[in-house]
Design a protein around this motif. Structure first.
Motif, PDB file in Angstrom:
ATOM      1  N   HIS A  42      -8.566  -6.979   2.171  1.00  0.00           N
ATOM      2  CA  HIS A  42      -7.986  -5.935   3.010  1.00  0.00           C
ATOM      3  C   HIS A  42      -8.029  -4.588   2.286  1.00  0.00           C
ATOM      4  O   HIS A  42      -7.897  -4.524   1.077  1.00  0.00           O
ATOM      5  N   ARG A  43      -8.225  -3.547   3.057  1.00  0.00           N
ATOM      6  CA  ARG A  43      -8.144  -2.189   2.519  1.00  0.00           C
ATOM      7  C   ARG A  43      -6.821  -1.606   3.005  1.00  0.00           C
ATOM      8  O   ARG A  43      -6.559  -1.571   4.198  1.00  0.00           O
ATOM      9  N   LEU A  44      -6.011  -1.164   2.072  1.00  0.00           N
ATOM     10  CA  LEU A  44      -4.658  -0.735   2.404  1.00  0.00           C
ATOM     11  C   LEU A  44      -4.487   0.772   2.390  1.00  0.00           C
ATOM     12  O   LEU A  44      -5.025   1.465   1.545  1.00  0.00           O
ATOM     13  N   LEU A  45      -3.710   1.241   3.351  1.00  0.00           N
ATOM     14  CA  LEU A  45      -3.187   2.596   3.352  1.00  0.00           C
ATOM     15  C   LEU A  45      -1.694   2.431   3.112  1.00  0.00           C
ATOM     16  O   LEU A  45      -0.995   1.837   3.925  1.00  0.00           O
ATOM     17  N   LEU A  46      -1.239   2.929   1.988  1.00  0.00           N
ATOM     18  CA  LEU A  46       0.167   2.774   1.626  1.00  0.00           C
ATOM     19  C   LEU A  46       0.851   4.126   1.700  1.00  0.00           C
ATOM     20  O   LEU A  46       0.297   5.139   1.267  1.00  0.00           O
ATOM     21  N   VAL A  47       2.041   4.137   2.266  1.00  0.00           N
ATOM     22  CA  VAL A  47       2.822   5.363   2.404  1.00  0.00           C
ATOM     23  C   VAL A  47       4.101   5.189   1.593  1.00  0.00           C
ATOM     24  O   VAL A  47       4.761   4.154   1.677  1.00  0.00           O
ATOM     25  N   GLY A  48       4.438   6.205   0.796  1.00  0.00           N
ATOM     26  CA  GLY A  48       5.654   6.121   0.003  1.00  0.00           C
ATOM     27  C   GLY A  48       6.223   7.491  -0.290  1.00  0.00           C
ATOM     28  O   GLY A  48       5.568   8.513  -0.089  1.00  0.00           O
ATOM     29  N   ASP A  49       7.468   7.498  -0.789  1.00  0.00           N
ATOM     30  CA  ASP A  49       8.098   8.779  -1.096  1.00  0.00           C
ATOM     31  C   ASP A  49       8.893   8.767  -2.395  1.00  0.00           C
ATOM     32  O   ASP A  49       9.324   9.814  -2.854  1.00  0.00           O
ATOM     33  N   GLY A  50       9.080   7.632  -2.991  1.00  0.00           N
ATOM     34  CA  GLY A  50       9.918   7.559  -4.193  1.00  0.00           C
ATOM     35  C   GLY A  50       9.122   7.229  -5.438  1.00  0.00           C
ATOM     36  O   GLY A  50       7.973   6.804  -5.375  1.00  0.00           O
ATOM     37  N   VAL A  51       9.745   7.426  -6.587  1.00  0.00           N
ATOM     38  CA  VAL A  51       9.112   7.117  -7.869  1.00  0.00           C
ATOM     39  C   VAL A  51       8.729   5.641  -7.930  1.00  0.00           C
ATOM     40  O   VAL A  51       7.688   5.280  -8.483  1.00  0.00           O
ATOM     41  N   ASN A  52       9.530   4.787  -7.307  1.00  0.00           N
ATOM     42  CA  ASN A  52       9.242   3.357  -7.332  1.00  0.00           C
ATOM     43  C   ASN A  52       7.991   3.015  -6.516  1.00  0.00           C
ATOM     44  O   ASN A  52       7.442   1.930  -6.658  1.00  0.00           O
ATOM     45  N   ASP A  53       7.499   3.938  -5.664  1.00  0.00           N
ATOM     46  CA  ASP A  53       6.293   3.694  -4.881  1.00  0.00           C
ATOM     47  C   ASP A  53       5.024   4.116  -5.613  1.00  0.00           C
ATOM     48  O   ASP A  53       3.925   3.719  -5.220  1.00  0.00           O
ATOM     49  N   ALA A  54       5.134   4.930  -6.651  1.00  0.00           N
ATOM     50  CA  ALA A  54       3.972   5.504  -7.329  1.00  0.00           C
ATOM     51  C   ALA A  54       2.990   4.454  -7.851  1.00  0.00           C
ATOM     52  O   ALA A  54       1.784   4.590  -7.634  1.00  0.00           O
ATOM     53  N   PRO A  55       3.426   3.378  -8.531  1.00  0.00           N
ATOM     54  CA  PRO A  55       2.452   2.392  -9.007  1.00  0.00           C
ATOM     55  C   PRO A  55       1.693   1.720  -7.861  1.00  0.00           C
ATOM     56  O   PRO A  55       0.479   1.509  -7.955  1.00  0.00           O
TER      57      PRO A  55
ATOM     58  N   MET B 258      11.048  -4.067  -5.603  1.00  0.00           N
ATOM     59  CA  MET B 258      10.806  -3.546  -6.939  1.00  0.00           C
ATOM     60  C   MET B 258       9.357  -3.043  -7.032  1.00  0.00           C
ATOM     61  O   MET B 258       8.474  -3.561  -6.358  1.00  0.00           O
ATOM     62  N   PRO B 259       9.120  -2.052  -7.887  1.00  0.00           N
ATOM     63  CA  PRO B 259       7.767  -1.485  -8.001  1.00  0.00           C
ATOM     64  C   PRO B 259       6.690  -2.509  -8.346  1.00  0.00           C
ATOM     65  O   PRO B 259       5.608  -2.500  -7.765  1.00  0.00           O
ATOM     66  N   GLU B 260       7.012  -3.417  -9.261  1.00  0.00           N
ATOM     67  CA  GLU B 260       5.987  -4.396  -9.647  1.00  0.00           C
ATOM     68  C   GLU B 260       5.680  -5.377  -8.513  1.00  0.00           C
ATOM     69  O   GLU B 260       4.552  -5.837  -8.378  1.00  0.00           O
ATOM     70  N   GLN B 261       6.662  -5.666  -7.682  1.00  0.00           N
ATOM     71  CA  GLN B 261       6.418  -6.529  -6.526  1.00  0.00           C
ATOM     72  C   GLN B 261       5.503  -5.824  -5.511  1.00  0.00           C
ATOM     73  O   GLN B 261       4.649  -6.455  -4.896  1.00  0.00           O
ATOM     74  N   LYS B 262       5.696  -4.532  -5.352  1.00  0.00           N
ATOM     75  CA  LYS B 262       4.829  -3.766  -4.443  1.00  0.00           C
ATOM     76  C   LYS B 262       3.396  -3.769  -4.950  1.00  0.00           C
ATOM     77  O   LYS B 262       2.446  -3.958  -4.180  1.00  0.00           O
ATOM     78  N   VAL B 263       3.221  -3.557  -6.243  1.00  0.00           N
ATOM     79  CA  VAL B 263       1.876  -3.566  -6.831  1.00  0.00           C
ATOM     80  C   VAL B 263       1.245  -4.944  -6.681  1.00  0.00           C
ATOM     81  O   VAL B 263       0.068  -5.062  -6.329  1.00  0.00           O
ATOM     82  N   ASP B 264       2.016  -5.997  -6.932  1.00  0.00           N
ATOM     83  CA  ASP B 264       1.493  -7.357  -6.775  1.00  0.00           C
ATOM     84  C   ASP B 264       1.037  -7.610  -5.341  1.00  0.00           C
ATOM     85  O   ASP B 264      -0.012  -8.214  -5.109  1.00  0.00           O
ATOM     86  N   GLU B 265       1.812  -7.124  -4.377  1.00  0.00           N
ATOM     87  CA  GLU B 265       1.435  -7.313  -2.972  1.00  0.00           C
ATOM     88  C   GLU B 265       0.167  -6.531  -2.628  1.00  0.00           C
ATOM     89  O   GLU B 265      -0.697  -7.024  -1.911  1.00  0.00           O
ATOM     90  N   VAL B 266       0.043  -5.324  -3.164  1.00  0.00           N
ATOM     91  CA  VAL B 266      -1.177  -4.535  -2.944  1.00  0.00           C
ATOM     92  C   VAL B 266      -2.380  -5.276  -3.521  1.00  0.00           C
ATOM     93  O   VAL B 266      -3.428  -5.379  -2.875  1.00  0.00           O
ATOM     94  N   HIS B 267      -2.234  -5.823  -4.718  1.00  0.00           N
ATOM     95  CA  HIS B 267      -3.334  -6.581  -5.342  1.00  0.00           C
ATOM     96  C   HIS B 267      -3.666  -7.839  -4.545  1.00  0.00           C
ATOM     97  O   HIS B 267      -4.838  -8.190  -4.401  1.00  0.00           O
ATOM     98  N   ARG B 268      -2.648  -8.528  -4.019  1.00  0.00           N
ATOM     99  CA  ARG B 268      -2.891  -9.722  -3.193  1.00  0.00           C
ATOM    100  C   ARG B 268      -3.667  -9.358  -1.928  1.00  0.00           C
ATOM    101  O   ARG B 268      -4.607 -10.045  -1.540  1.00  0.00           O
ATOM    102  N   GLN B 269      -3.263  -8.270  -1.289  1.00  0.00           N
ATOM    103  CA  GLN B 269      -3.960  -7.842  -0.073  1.00  0.00           C
ATOM    104  C   GLN B 269      -5.399  -7.428  -0.387  1.00  0.00           C
ATOM    105  O   GLN B 269      -6.317  -7.739   0.377  1.00  0.00           O
ATOM    106  N   ALA B 270      -5.594  -6.744  -1.498  1.00  0.00           N
ATOM    107  CA  ALA B 270      -6.950  -6.336  -1.890  1.00  0.00           C
ATOM    108  C   ALA B 270      -7.811  -7.548  -2.221  1.00  0.00           C
ATOM    109  O   ALA B 270      -8.991  -7.589  -1.866  1.00  0.00           O
ATOM    110  N   ALA B 271      -7.229  -8.539  -2.887  1.00  0.00           N
ATOM    111  CA  ALA B 271      -7.972  -9.758  -3.210  1.00  0.00           C
ATOM    112  C   ALA B 271      -8.355 -10.520  -1.948  1.00  0.00           C
ATOM    113  O   ALA B 271      -9.381 -11.208  -1.920  1.00  0.00           O
ATOM    114  N   ALA B 272      -7.564 -10.383  -0.891  1.00  0.00           N
ATOM    115  CA  ALA B 272      -7.869 -11.040   0.380  1.00  0.00           C
ATOM    116  C   ALA B 272      -8.905 -10.251   1.186  1.00  0.00           C
ATOM    117  O   ALA B 272      -9.261 -10.652   2.290  1.00  0.00           O
TER     118      ALA B 272
END
Length: 145
Positions: free
Chosen positions: A17-30, A1-15
């Protein structure tokens, strides 16, 4: 789910880490918006994803990503080199004018000469060799020139 992806990005950033995220769907935009750097796969990607991402790859081929990263690193080095060249020329010209006598025509020629050098240096990215890693891929990823 989109909110789970955002939460994971925030968790990685809080740890840290600098993330490069690749996506193609509307659910990836957040998640793309929350990531440090994001790439949208453009051919079949949603408009919102393409608008949100920092970079867009037109081909729907994940093997182009290492080539894009390599090209962006070379572009960054080139920009740094151009800033160094221009800054050095300006510092020499200013120093010469402050501690000596710099004739105006020589100062103008020095400044414009540095501009030409910086422009020619920037044109190096237009050579075929600069784009080769993006156009020739193998199963392991892009070839090195």
């Amino acid at each position: 789910m989109p909110e789970q992806k955002v939460d994971e990005v925030h968790r990685q950033a809080a740890a840290g880490h600098r993330l490069l995220l690749v996506g193609d769907g509307v659910n990836d935009a957040p998640a793309l918006a929350a990531a440090h750097t994001s790439i949208a796969m453009g051919r079949s990607g949603a408009d919102l994803t393409v608008a949100t991402a920092d970079a867009v790859i037109i081909r729907d081929d994940l093997t182009t990503i290492p080539g894009v990263i390599d090209l962006s690193r070379r572009a960054r080095r080139l920009v740094t080199a151009n800033l160094t060249i221009a800054g050095t020329f300006i510092a020499v010209l200013v120093g010469w004018d402050l501690f000596g006598h710099l004739p105006l025509p020589l100062g103008v020629a020095g400044h414009e000469g540095s501009t030409i050098i910086v422009g020619l240096n920037g044109l190096r990215l237009l050579r075929d060799a600069a784009w080769r890693p993006l156009t020739s891929t193998t199963a392991k990823g892009p070839e090195r020139p």
